[in-house]
Design a protein around this motif. Sequence first.
Motif, PDB file in Angstrom:
ATOM      1  N   ARG A 244       1.031  -1.194   0.041  1.00 19.22           N
ATOM      2  CA  ARG A 244       0.206  -0.374  -0.264  1.00 19.22           C
ATOM      3  C   ARG A 244       1.270   1.027   0.057  1.00 19.22           C
ATOM      4  O   ARG A 244       0.551   2.164  -1.099  1.00 19.22           O
ATOM      5  CB  ARG A 244      -1.083  -0.034   1.414  1.00 19.22           C
ATOM      6  N   ALA A 245       2.123   1.669   0.856  1.00 16.00           N
ATOM      7  CA  ALA A 245       3.118   2.447   0.145  1.00 16.00           C
ATOM      8  C   ALA A 245       3.802   2.585  -1.024  1.00 16.00           C
ATOM      9  O   ALA A 245       3.475   3.498  -1.198  1.00 16.00           O
ATOM     10  CB  ALA A 245       4.033   2.019   1.716  1.00 16.00           C
ATOM     11  N   PHE A 246       4.271   1.752  -1.265  1.00 18.74           N
ATOM     12  CA  PHE A 246       4.536   2.078  -3.303  1.00 18.74           C
ATOM     13  C   PHE A 246       2.957   2.592  -3.692  1.00 18.74           C
ATOM     14  O   PHE A 246       3.217   3.666  -4.213  1.00 18.74           O
ATOM     15  CB  PHE A 246       4.376   0.464  -3.676  1.00 18.74           C
ATOM     16  N   GLY A 247       1.843   1.867  -3.125  1.00 22.81           N
ATOM     17  CA  GLY A 247       0.496   2.211  -4.231  1.00 22.81           C
ATOM     18  C   GLY A 247       0.686   4.386  -3.915  1.00 22.81           C
ATOM     19  O   GLY A 247       0.044   4.923  -4.561  1.00 22.81           O
ATOM     20  N   LEU A 248       0.785   4.514  -1.991  1.00 26.53           N
ATOM     21  CA  LEU A 248       0.515   5.552  -2.145  1.00 26.53           C
ATOM     22  C   LEU A 248       1.473   6.697  -2.088  1.00 26.53           C
ATOM     23  O   LEU A 248       2.073   7.990  -2.764  1.00 26.53           O
ATOM     24  CB  LEU A 248       0.006   5.636  -0.339  1.00 26.53           C
ATOM     25  N   GLY A 249       2.845   6.135  -2.565  1.00 30.14           N
ATOM     26  CA  GLY A 249       3.542   7.198  -2.736  1.00 30.14           C
ATOM     27  C   GLY A 249       4.580   7.781  -1.309  1.00 30.14           C
ATOM     28  O   GLY A 249       3.823   7.599  -0.016  1.00 30.14           O
ATOM     29  N   PRO A 250       5.801   7.716  -1.545  1.00 23.54           N
ATOM     30  CA  PRO A 250       5.833   8.662  -0.147  1.00 23.54           C
ATOM     31  C   PRO A 250       5.659   9.638   0.223  1.00 23.54           C
ATOM     32  O   PRO A 250       5.622   9.400   1.968  1.00 23.54           O
ATOM     33  CB  PRO A 250       7.787   9.280  -0.411  1.00 23.54           C
ATOM     34  N   ALA A 251       5.286  10.201  -0.376  1.00 21.28           N
ATOM     35  CA  ALA A 251       3.945  11.890   1.043  1.00 21.28           C
ATOM     36  C   ALA A 251       3.178  11.431   0.960  1.00 21.28           C
ATOM     37  O   ALA A 251       2.083  11.690   1.513  1.00 21.28           O
ATOM     38  CB  ALA A 251       4.161  12.850  -0.685  1.00 21.28           C
ATOM     39  N   GLY A 252       2.033  10.218   0.221  1.00 21.48           N
ATOM     40  CA  GLY A 252       1.058   9.939   0.825  1.00 21.48           C
ATOM     41  C   GLY A 252       1.481   8.851   1.923  1.00 21.48           C
ATOM     42  O   GLY A 252       0.683   9.421   2.358  1.00 21.48           O
ATOM     43  N   VAL A 253       2.243   8.116   1.900  1.00 18.89           N
ATOM     44  CA  VAL A 253       2.725   7.449   3.666  1.00 18.89           C
ATOM     45  C   VAL A 253       2.687   8.737   4.123  1.00 18.89           C
ATOM     46  O   VAL A 253       2.239   7.943   5.301  1.00 18.89           O
ATOM     47  CB  VAL A 253       4.107   7.034   3.091  1.00 18.89           C
ATOM     48  N   ILE A 254       3.439   9.326   4.161  1.00 16.75           N
ATOM     49  CA  ILE A 254       3.463  10.553   5.098  1.00 16.75           C
ATOM     50  C   ILE A 254       2.439  11.542   5.914  1.00 16.75           C
ATOM     51  O   ILE A 254       1.638  11.141   6.990  1.00 16.75           O
ATOM     52  CB  ILE A 254       4.849  11.911   4.933  1.00 16.75           C
ATOM     53  N   MET A 318      10.256  -0.890   9.124  1.00 20.16           N
ATOM     54  CA  MET A 318      11.515  -0.191   8.496  1.00 20.16           C
ATOM     55  C   MET A 318      11.557   0.518   7.548  1.00 20.16           C
ATOM     56  O   MET A 318      12.229   1.397   6.945  1.00 20.16           O
ATOM     57  CB  MET A 318      12.819  -0.292   9.002  1.00 20.16           C
ATOM     58  N   THR A 319      11.405  -0.303   6.397  1.00 16.88           N
ATOM     59  CA  THR A 319      11.308   0.414   4.305  1.00 16.88           C
ATOM     60  C   THR A 319      10.072   0.570   4.313  1.00 16.88           C
ATOM     61  O   THR A 319      10.410   1.446   3.301  1.00 16.88           O
ATOM     62  CB  THR A 319      11.186  -1.610   4.081  1.00 16.88           C
ATOM     63  N   ILE A 320       9.328   0.457   4.781  1.00 22.74           N
ATOM     64  CA  ILE A 320       8.088   1.485   4.627  1.00 22.74           C
ATOM     65  C   ILE A 320       8.888   3.235   5.189  1.00 22.74           C
ATOM     66  O   ILE A 320       8.400   4.020   4.029  1.00 22.74           O
ATOM     67  CB  ILE A 320       6.922   1.425   5.281  1.00 22.74           C
ATOM     68  N   ALA A 321       9.406   3.441   6.198  1.00 25.59           N
ATOM     69  CA  ALA A 321      10.152   4.623   6.713  1.00 25.59           C
ATOM     70  C   ALA A 321      11.065   5.142   5.777  1.00 25.59           C
ATOM     71  O   ALA A 321      11.111   6.150   5.726  1.00 25.59           O
ATOM     72  CB  ALA A 321      10.351   4.288   8.484  1.00 25.59           C
ATOM     73  N   ALA A 322      11.452   4.227   5.290  1.00 24.31           N
ATOM     74  CA  ALA A 322      13.088   4.322   4.862  1.00 24.31           C
ATOM     75  C   ALA A 322      11.840   5.527   3.275  1.00 24.31           C
ATOM     76  O   ALA A 322      12.840   5.968   2.076  1.00 24.31           O
ATOM     77  CB  ALA A 322      13.283   3.149   4.407  1.00 24.31           C
ATOM     78  N   TYR A 323      11.128   4.566   2.535  1.00 23.07           N
ATOM     79  CA  TYR A 323      10.222   4.182   1.244  1.00 23.07           C
ATOM     80  C   TYR A 323      10.460   6.263   2.043  1.00 23.07           C
ATOM     81  O   TYR A 323      10.407   7.092   0.850  1.00 23.07           O
ATOM     82  CB  TYR A 323       9.533   4.330   1.355  1.00 23.07           C
ATOM     83  N   ALA A 324       9.603   6.745   2.822  1.00 20.03           N
ATOM     84  CA  ALA A 324       8.767   8.215   2.498  1.00 20.03           C
ATOM     85  C   ALA A 324       9.807   8.901   3.198  1.00 20.03           C
ATOM     86  O   ALA A 324       9.320   9.621   2.394  1.00 20.03           O
ATOM     87  CB  ALA A 324       7.401   7.604   3.848  1.00 20.03           C
ATOM     88  N   VAL A 430      -1.337   1.314  10.519  1.00 16.65           N
ATOM     89  CA  VAL A 430      -1.475   3.358   9.882  1.00 16.65           C
ATOM     90  C   VAL A 430      -2.061   3.199   8.363  1.00 16.65           C
ATOM     91  O   VAL A 430      -2.506   2.803   8.590  1.00 16.65           O
ATOM     92  CB  VAL A 430      -1.008   3.704  10.604  1.00 16.65           C
ATOM     93  N   LEU A 431      -1.083   2.045   7.897  1.00 14.87           N
ATOM     94  CA  LEU A 431      -1.310   1.495   6.363  1.00 14.87           C
ATOM     95  C   LEU A 431      -2.103   0.316   6.275  1.00 14.87           C
ATOM     96  O   LEU A 431      -3.090   0.915   4.937  1.00 14.87           O
ATOM     97  CB  LEU A 431      -0.432   1.222   6.276  1.00 14.87           C
ATOM     98  N   THR A 432      -2.631  -0.515   6.620  1.00 13.95           N
ATOM     99  CA  THR A 432      -3.290  -1.490   6.604  1.00 13.95           C
ATOM    100  C   THR A 432      -5.512  -0.839   6.693  1.00 13.95           C
ATOM    101  O   THR A 432      -5.836  -1.473   6.148  1.00 13.95           O
ATOM    102  CB  THR A 432      -3.457  -2.777   7.405  1.00 13.95           C
ATOM    103  N   LEU A 433      -4.952  -0.381   7.950  1.00 13.30           N
ATOM    104  CA  LEU A 433      -6.539  -0.048   8.490  1.00 13.30           C
ATOM    105  C   LEU A 433      -7.182   1.340   7.257  1.00 13.30           C
ATOM    106  O   LEU A 433      -7.990   1.850   7.493  1.00 13.30           O
ATOM    107  CB  LEU A 433      -6.538  -0.089  10.224  1.00 13.30           C
ATOM    108  N   GLY A 434      -5.936   2.146   7.273  1.00  9.54           N
ATOM    109  CA  GLY A 434      -5.780   3.784   7.266  1.00  9.54           C
ATOM    110  C   GLY A 434      -6.202   4.571   8.711  1.00  9.54           C
ATOM    111  O   GLY A 434      -5.764   4.264   9.324  1.00  9.54           O
ATOM    112  N   ALA A 435      -5.244   6.013   8.220  1.00  8.83           N
ATOM    113  CA  ALA A 435      -5.678   6.776   8.654  1.00  8.83           C
ATOM    114  C   ALA A 435      -6.485   6.892   9.415  1.00  8.83           C
ATOM    115  O   ALA A 435      -6.267   7.119  11.255  1.00  8.83           O
ATOM    116  CB  ALA A 435      -4.637   7.932   8.239  1.00  8.83           C
ATOM    117  N   GLN A 436      -7.708   6.914   9.065  1.00 16.33           N
ATOM    118  CA  GLN A 436      -8.749   7.217  10.223  1.00 16.33           C
ATOM    119  C   GLN A 436      -9.303   6.381  10.781  1.00 16.33           C
ATOM    120  O   GLN A 436      -9.379   6.701  12.068  1.00 16.33           O
ATOM    121  CB  GLN A 436     -10.331   7.908   8.453  1.00 16.33           C
TER     122      GLN A 436
END
Length: 618
Positions: A244-254, A318-324, A430-436
């Motif tokens: 999902r992080a790759f789908g959102l892109g770095p800015a989307g993950v943050i 850690m991989t997600i954090a690094a990507y973001a 956070v990413l699997t459930l969604g922020a809300q």
Amino acid sequence: MDLRFGDSKPTDEERAAVDALLGPPESSWEGADRSDADLRWARGGRAARDRRDLLLPGLHALNDRVGWISEGGLDYLCRRLTVPPSEAYGVATFYSMFSVRPRPATVLHVCTDLACAAAGAPRLCEAAEARLGPESGVTVERSPCLGLCERAPAALVVRAGEDAAGATAGGGVTRAAAVSAPAAPDAVVRAALAPENAPEEPPAALAVPQAPDPGLLLLGRVGTVDPADLDDYRAHGGYTALRRAFGLGPAGVIREVTDSGLLGRGGAAFPTGRKWQATASQPDHPHYLVCNADESEPGTFKDRVLMEGDPYALVEAMTIAAYATGARHGYLYLRGEYPRALERMEHAIAQARARGLLGDDVLGQGFSFDIEIRRGAGAYICGEETALFNSIEGFRGEPRSKPPFPVEKGLFGKPTVANNVETLVNVLPVLTLGAQAYAAIGTGASTGPKLFCVSGSVDRPGIYELPFGATLGELLTLAGVRDGLRAVLLGGAAGGFVRPDELDIPLTFEGTREAGTTLGSGVVMAFDDTVPLPRLLLRIAEFFRDESCGQCVPCRVGTVRQEEALHRIAERTGADAAADITLLREVGRAMRDASICGLGQTAWNAVESAIDRLGAYE
């Protein structure tokens, strides 16, 4: 230690240990035999400085192989890295797990900190010392918290050698990690004399009384998934968050992390999304990611359980954090007293790398990221992020002045994001459930689930996962608090005590703050009326005196004066005690106001709360 290289020679074992880490020396300047190399060149300038960060691994290599660091071994390591021996000696003597004096290859560390002290650690130490004399080939050392509080009193056996083994005990014994439940003298002595024959350590799930419960967001896989099996991890939802992080892109993950309200779980409660955004926006490169797994706060062991029971979750997070944040290299700074967590994380990283989940092209997305493990060596202060950076870089683990902040100039002077294990693992839901959906858990100011390390006078010590907002009483009911509750310590040695009539305190950052205490990293230690409170306070003072790095005067002197005053109070009462309490307040205020880092700023907290809330010396 002389500033120049001395005449001491390394043994063959020491030379082999260093060469196994660094490779064979390339010139006689680095210690090569003159028949194999010459003296016409030596590393200098940037080439030499770029190797300084291998000093700590080199000291580990020597200590692991021989059991201590000789002058000849240190001199050889310094030649290989072009580090002045005086500086390397200062680093080697900074860490409690290293010795620069001869000692046996086997060291038995017996925890004497708060939970273990209340569970009979002094008697265990006396029994071990009586049965393991000089002729046994074992050194017994009294140790600060080993992160095995759920099975107090605990012990850790470390044996040096080419195939070094570590065993820990806490009721039983185990090999190469943390073990059993209340350590008995017989079990500890057997493990010390023959760690290779120690029984298997109990599974990490035994430290999670709620397991197995698939409804748990952070601990749900502990006890359900084989921690060594990457396929099992993926079958239970692993790497869904990264995709999902790759789908959102770095800015989307943050943006997701920011909208979730995720706060750092190490104690400072800084917004994770803001930290990531500040790092990602820095034009200076490279960026670094550091996972702080050096949890040394007495009473804290949640990161150990996560790494032992669900190691791939940390690799993914850690991989997600690094990507973001735009990092291509990550460091996992792992506590030296956690041999099984080290083994599990090394295996998980190797498997992820082999399967294309780390390396030059993660999941075929063109993103490059890898993780390097650095072992700590017994220094509480290295839990402070800038002290940790210095440790990785090969210097003494002393905190740096801020600003500049790590997001601007952190590790190697580059923008760095540093999070602890629990904070990073929270990114997965956070990413699997969604922020809300994640933000709907807990309270408005403290969102999501929280891990609590419960130990002391309870029937079911361990790690508990509850949503923010649960009360202290609800947590202690789950853990089975015993009759005669005298006090509860929140936040560990750097936290504060509360009374038994204050169990309705909501376990949130804002709730504990309003109650005049702190949540810290999630330590909850219960003490009944059989535990001598003045002795606990003295142990806390001894801990801070030992762990102060000594860099700043308020902390270096203040922690000593605090301990001295508590010793005097323990020996006297009446007017003298009142005068020493006044002195304690003055010293505590000076440490809080003028110390460079959080160690000195919080060293007085627990003592102050015990005096004011519990009437400890009335």
